[in-house]
Design an enzyme around this catalytic site. Structure first.
Site, mmCIF file in Angstrom:
data_model
loop_
_atom_site.group_PDB
_atom_site.id
_atom_site.type_symbol
_atom_site.label_atom_id
_atom_site.label_comp_id
_atom_site.label_asym_id
_atom_site.label_seq_id
_atom_site.Cartn_x
_atom_site.Cartn_y
_atom_site.Cartn_z
ATOM 1 N N HIS A 64 -1.625 7.261 -6.276
ATOM 2 C CA HIS A 64 -1.079 6.284 -4.116
ATOM 3 C C HIS A 64 -0.222 7.781 -2.983
ATOM 4 O O HIS A 64 -0.117 9.208 -3.767
ATOM 5 C CB HIS A 64 -0.412 5.879 -4.715
ATOM 6 C CG HIS A 64 -0.221 4.749 -5.471
ATOM 7 N ND1 HIS A 64 0.384 3.615 -5.914
ATOM 8 C CD2 HIS A 64 -1.714 4.366 -6.265
ATOM 9 C CE1 HIS A 64 -0.177 3.018 -7.057
ATOM 10 N NE2 HIS A 64 -1.439 2.433 -6.802
ATOM 11 N N GLU A 66 2.191 8.507 -2.028
ATOM 12 C CA GLU A 66 3.311 8.869 -2.175
ATOM 13 C C GLU A 66 3.872 10.222 -3.082
ATOM 14 O O GLU A 66 4.221 11.084 -2.895
ATOM 15 C CB GLU A 66 4.812 7.755 -2.613
ATOM 16 C CG GLU A 66 4.639 6.283 -1.323
ATOM 17 C CD GLU A 66 3.682 5.594 -1.675
ATOM 18 O OE1 GLU A 66 2.601 5.585 -2.115
ATOM 19 O OE2 GLU A 66 3.992 4.486 -1.867
ATOM 20 N N CYS A 94 5.707 1.011 -4.300
ATOM 21 C CA CYS A 94 5.641 0.389 -5.390
ATOM 22 C C CYS A 94 6.375 0.833 -6.552
ATOM 23 O O CYS A 94 7.279 1.478 -5.853
ATOM 24 C CB CYS A 94 3.691 0.578 -5.896
ATOM 25 S SG CYS A 94 3.472 1.619 -6.460
ATOM 26 N N CYS A 97 5.798 4.320 -7.176
ATOM 27 C CA CYS A 97 6.065 5.366 -6.081
ATOM 28 C C CYS A 97 7.880 5.066 -5.930
ATOM 29 O O CYS A 97 8.065 6.720 -5.937
ATOM 30 C CB CYS A 97 5.365 5.223 -4.952
ATOM 31 S SG CYS A 97 3.567 5.248 -5.024
HETATM 32 ZN ZN ZN Z 1 2.526 3.119 -4.887
#
Ligand code: ZN
Length: 160
Positions: A64, A66, A94, A97
């Protein structure tokens, strides 16, 4: 003046950094990745990490924006503790993260669009302001929200 001028100054810098995160998000499009981008800036406002969603590009479920931006920032600064940094991301993090933000001790999170389905920093969950944790994060939401949301909306509309 004084205070409101400086608050406006901070908001302008947040918006400028969100533009950089949006640029990063758009780079995810060629690989069919959901366009989410992130940047980490240090205390002086210098970009020390960038990341974009690369799940399709790398076949890695944890790739992801981040997480990648935090990893790059830690490598740049030579330390895992990013307690003087700000993470700027186009979509609300999410759960994974949000956890990474806490683990990196990031004190400030700036996000673009809220994610009512999976957001973990205020929408579905709020893992960064949990009273049971020692570390809490200041969350600034809705920065360039319309632009960030439109990028995602267009992406999913094209796939239908
Ligand atoms: Zn994430």
């Amino acid at each position: 003046m004084g205070r409101s001028a400086s608050v406006r100054g901070v908001a302008a810098i947040d918006a400028m950094l969100m533009e950089v995160a949006l640029e990063e998000a758009r780079l995810a499009l060629p690989t069919g990745d959901v366009p989410v981008g992130a940047v980490v800036v240090d205390a002086d406002g210098v970009v020390v990490g960038r990341g974009r969603n690369a799940r399709e590009a790398t076949g890695d479920p944890t790739a992801h924006a981040e997480v990648l931006a935090l990893r790059e920032a830690a490598a740049t600064l030579g330390r895992w503790r990013l307690d003087d940094c700000t993470l700027v991301v186009t979509l609300e993090p999410c759960a994974m993260c949000a956890g990474a933000v806490v683990l990196a001790r990031v004190p400030r999170l700036v996000l673009g669009a809220w994610d009512p389905k999976a957001g973990a920093t205020g929408s579905v969950h709020d893992l960064v302001r949990d009273r049971r944790l020692n570390h809490r994060v200041e969350v600034v939401g809705g920065v360039l929200e319309a632009e960030c949301a439109a990028l995602l909306r267009d992406f999913f509309a094209d796939r239908r």
